[in-house]
Design an enzyme around this catalytic site. Structure first.
Site, PDB file in Angstrom:
ATOM      1  N   ASP A   8      34.174  93.568 -66.098  1.00  0.00           N
ATOM      2  CA  ASP A   8      34.131  92.106 -66.205  1.00  0.00           C
ATOM      3  C   ASP A   8      35.272  91.594 -65.329  1.00  0.00           C
ATOM      4  O   ASP A   8      36.421  91.573 -65.755  1.00  0.00           O
ATOM      5  CB  ASP A   8      34.316  91.667 -67.657  1.00  0.00           C
ATOM      6  CG  ASP A   8      34.295  90.156 -67.804  1.00  0.00           C
ATOM      7  OD1 ASP A   8      33.528  89.497 -67.076  1.00  0.00           O
ATOM      8  OD2 ASP A   8      35.050  89.631 -68.638  1.00  0.00           O
ATOM      9  N   GLU A  67      29.602  92.343 -63.412  1.00  0.00           N
ATOM     10  CA  GLU A  67      28.993  91.024 -63.562  1.00  0.00           C
ATOM     11  C   GLU A  67      28.985  90.289 -62.229  1.00  0.00           C
ATOM     12  O   GLU A  67      29.959  90.330 -61.479  1.00  0.00           O
ATOM     13  CB  GLU A  67      29.755  90.206 -64.607  1.00  0.00           C
ATOM     14  CG  GLU A  67      29.040  88.937 -65.008  1.00  0.00           C
ATOM     15  CD  GLU A  67      29.693  88.253 -66.183  1.00  0.00           C
ATOM     16  OE1 GLU A  67      29.033  88.146 -67.228  1.00  0.00           O
ATOM     17  OE2 GLU A  67      30.865  87.840 -66.056  1.00  0.00           O
ATOM     18  N   ASP A 139      37.756  90.306 -72.926  1.00  0.00           N
ATOM     19  CA  ASP A 139      37.345  90.775 -71.601  1.00  0.00           C
ATOM     20  C   ASP A 139      36.850  92.219 -71.658  1.00  0.00           C
ATOM     21  O   ASP A 139      35.923  92.595 -70.941  1.00  0.00           O
ATOM     22  CB  ASP A 139      38.500  90.629 -70.605  1.00  0.00           C
ATOM     23  CG  ASP A 139      38.901  89.176 -70.417  1.00  0.00           C
ATOM     24  OD1 ASP A 139      38.135  88.440 -69.770  1.00  0.00           O
ATOM     25  OD2 ASP A 139      39.958  88.773 -70.932  1.00  0.00           O
TER      26      ASP A 139
END
Length: 174
Positions: A8, A67, A139
């Protein structure tokens, strides 16, 4: 059994999550955050790059999910996020990892069953699927969700990036 790294990305905090795909589900291996502090952007990107490489060298995953950048209201924030993604992708590419990219909606759909899930719903599903007893950092939770999405996508009938499937007469055609 395949080790999968989920990333992420962020210019201040980059989450990572490592899971083992057993073929019957995923097992938690590790997760955490790479914190870059408040230095110059090039210094923070170097920390992201080195941090991701260290995670790769420590856990030796064979594949990585990351992502995709979403369009933010603030163009400067989106650019910095894109640069942090680039640093993480280069770290994975240098270690010859198979790399796949997912939108936030794809990750939420794969983990929580709906693309409209909020962060808390995603975290609860990550905890349930990986049998975690403590909440991971947000996160790190997102990174674990990306790893789970990648595991699910890799094992589906329609591999990531190969287009769509059509059904005619009850038969699946790719």
């Amino acid at each position: 059994m395949t080790l999968i790294l989920g990333i992420d990305p962020g210019s201040r905090i980059t989450g990572y999550g490592v899971v083992r795909d057993t073929g019957r589900g995923c097992v938690y291996v590790a997760s955490g955050c790479i914190r870059t502090g408040s230095g110059e952007l090039h210094e923070r990107l170097q920390i992201v790059y080195r941090g991701v490489r260290e995670v790769i060298k420590t856990y030796e995953p064979v594949t990585m999910g990351i992502e995709k950048v979403f369009m933010a209201r603030n163009a400067d924030s989106a650019l910095k996020l894109g640069q942090a993604r680039g640093a993480a992708i280069v770290a994975g590419a240098e270690e010859a990892l198979e790399i796949a990219e997912y939108t936030a909606t794809q990750v939420k759909q794969a983990v929580a069953g709906t693309g409209g899930a909020n962060k808390e719903q995603v975290m609860m599903m990550v905890m349930h699927l990986l049998k975690l007893t403590q909440k991971p950092q947000i996160d790190a939770s997102d990174a674990l969700a990306i790893a789970l999405c990648h595991a699910h996508t890799r094992s589906s009938l329609i591999p990531h990036g190969l287009g769509t499937a059509r059904s005619r007469g009850g038969r699946l055609r790719l």
